[in-house]
Enzyme design. Structure first.
Site, PDB file in Angstrom:
ATOM      1  N   ARG A 190       0.868  -1.172   0.000  1.00 44.99           N
ATOM      2  CA  ARG A 190       0.000   0.000   0.000  1.00 44.99           C
ATOM      3  C   ARG A 190       0.905   1.222   0.000  1.00 44.99           C
ATOM      4  NH1 ARG A 190      -3.505  -2.747  -1.619  1.00 44.99           N
ATOM      5  NH2 ARG A 190      -5.627  -3.046  -0.789  1.00 44.99           N
TER       6      ARG A 190
ATOM      7  N   HIS B  58      -0.791   0.797  -9.685  1.00 44.05           N
ATOM      8  CA  HIS B  58      -1.479  -0.113  -8.757  1.00 44.05           C
ATOM      9  C   HIS B  58      -2.109  -1.283  -9.513  1.00 44.05           C
ATOM     10  CE1 HIS B  58      -3.684  -0.184  -4.599  1.00 44.05           C
ATOM     11  NE2 HIS B  58      -3.396  -1.395  -5.015  1.00 44.05           N
TER      12      HIS B  58
ATOM     13  N   GLU C 228      -3.412   8.081  -3.971  1.00 41.47           N
ATOM     14  CA  GLU C 228      -3.947   7.658  -5.272  1.00 41.47           C
ATOM     15  C   GLU C 228      -5.382   8.174  -5.417  1.00 41.47           C
ATOM     16  OE1 GLU C 228      -3.686   3.409  -5.701  1.00 41.47           O
ATOM     17  OE2 GLU C 228      -1.578   3.343  -5.146  1.00 41.47           O
TER      18      GLU C 228
END
Length: 398
Positions: free
Chosen positions: A215, A261, A244
């Site tokens: 993460r 991602h 993000e």
């Protein structure tokens, strides 16, 4: 009997066909799911971009939440538990895909920098579903593997503890490469928010490389910029970012590889995620699963990979095989395209990041492919070790 009402993120693959066996499915963009949209909804299916908490669910009849992700940091689990709302994730669904992404990153780095992976040490922080698979594939590539996982280390007892494979983080920081595979947690003895802050980053071995597919906020992105600018770290490879989709454009320019991602975005991983939350929903409803995913698995046009006989270097040969299934440099190039030019704004960059994720063509995992090399070639054992079939294997084509 009243039909169950279900709201689902439209980007969860096959969610319509799977959950239509349970009720009426309404698809929505994940960022558009609001409390108003859930006023008469029984079941909610999300991805990581939807924050599931009291602000979203209070006053709604939602009794089941499924997230088609391995992480649950976007779920307020304490709130869900207190409200007796059942929730389920797809833990481990894309573990193999992420491990294959790490293989692609390591081989890209080895080729670009003319490194011999067998001479290097990799430290893996977080040895759960993903980290354990990374450890196996990294060892197959010849790297010396070091492991750090405090929760798992504490669970060892007796003789297990004496022979523990886990090292304290300070020892792991002397590895040549460090890859992160922890959940994002903000409290407790093993909180991972900014686990790699400036202090930790500067304790890493000078000239080493950091990979983050966990993460974004496990790494302090501002601190990472500083240690990259002054060359304390030689490089970083990032698939996840703080804030993000409005990621740090300056940091993107500093890293060796940047992707939006998508490390876990294999077809098989996405299919497993949908299957896992569907089966969890069936258990919640005490219903027998009816959906069969088999008809949705696409045929692979070129399952046999022929390697160029003129490429003799081991790293380049392995990298060529991996690039046939996944070209990590192409994902890096596409992300950077949305951040070039003086006219790009933070908003447009964020839309570009989201668009790349939304439109991503899911790659297929290594075990779908057979590499046509001699079985006694040194590369053959490595290719098997990271998941490929090799010409002549008994399981070939199976």
């Amino acid at each position: 009997m009243t039909m169950l009402k279900i709201v689902a993120d439209k980007n969860i693959p096959f969610v319509q066909s799977a959950f239509a066996t349970l009720g009426e499915v309404r698809l929505m963009p994940g960022r558009d799911i609001t409390a108003a949209a859930l006023r008469d909804v029984d079941m909610l299916l999300v991805r990581s971009i939807t924050e599931v908490n009291a602000a979203l669910l209070a006053g709604t009849p939602v009794k089941f939440v499924g997230t088609a992700t391995i992480g649950m940091d976007h779920l307020d689990c304490d709130y869900l538990h207190h409200q007796k709302i059942t929730y389920a994730s797809a833990a481990g669904c894309n573990a193999n895909a992420v491990a294959e992404y790490i293989c692609a990153a390591l081989l890209f780095c080895a080729v670009q920098r003319n490194l011999t992976l067998a001479n290097l040490t990799i430290g893996i922080v977080g040895v759960g579903n993903v980290g354990s698979k990374v450890a196996v594939k990294a060892a197959a590539l010849g790297l010396r593997v070091l492991l750090n996982d405090p929760p798992r280390a504490r669970r060892l007892t007796g003789a297990e503890r004496e022979q523990s494979p886990f090292l304290p983080l300070p020892e792991l920081l002397q590895a040549d490469l460090i890859t992160l595979h922890t959940p994002l947690t903000h409290s407790g003895p093993d909180a991972t928010f900014h686990l790699f802050d400036e202090n930790t980053l500067r304790r890493m071995k000078p000239g080493s490389l950091l990979i983050n597919t966990a993460r974004g906020a496990v790494v302090d992105n501002a601190a990472l910029k500083a240690v990259l600018r002054d060359k304390h770290l030689s490089a970083a490879i990032l698939d996840v970012w703080e804030n993000e989709p409005q990621i740090d454009a300056e940091l993107l320019q500093l890293v060796m590889l940047a992707t939006p991602h998508i490390a876990g975005y294999s077809f098989e991983g996405k299919m497993r995620a949908t299957q896992m939350i569907y089966e969890a929903a069936c258990r919640f409803l005490e219903m027998k699963p009816q959906w069969d995913a088999t008809p949705f698995i696409p045929h692979i046009d070129q399952p046999i990979i022929l390697l160029d006989k003129n490429i003799l270097d081991g790293n380049r040969r392995l990298n060529e095989a991996v690039r046939h299934t996944y070209d990590i440099a192409a994902d890096d190039y596409r992300l950077r395209q949305g951040f070039t030019g003086s006219q790009t704004s933070a908003a447009s960059q964020g839309r570009w990041f989201d668009r790349l994720r939304h439109d991503y063509v899911y790659r297929r995992e290594f075990n779908n492919y057979t590499i046509n090399v001699s079985g006694d070639e040194p590369a053959a054992a490595v290719l098997r070790g990271i998941g490929f079939k090799v010409n002549g294997d008994a399981s070939e084509g199976g």
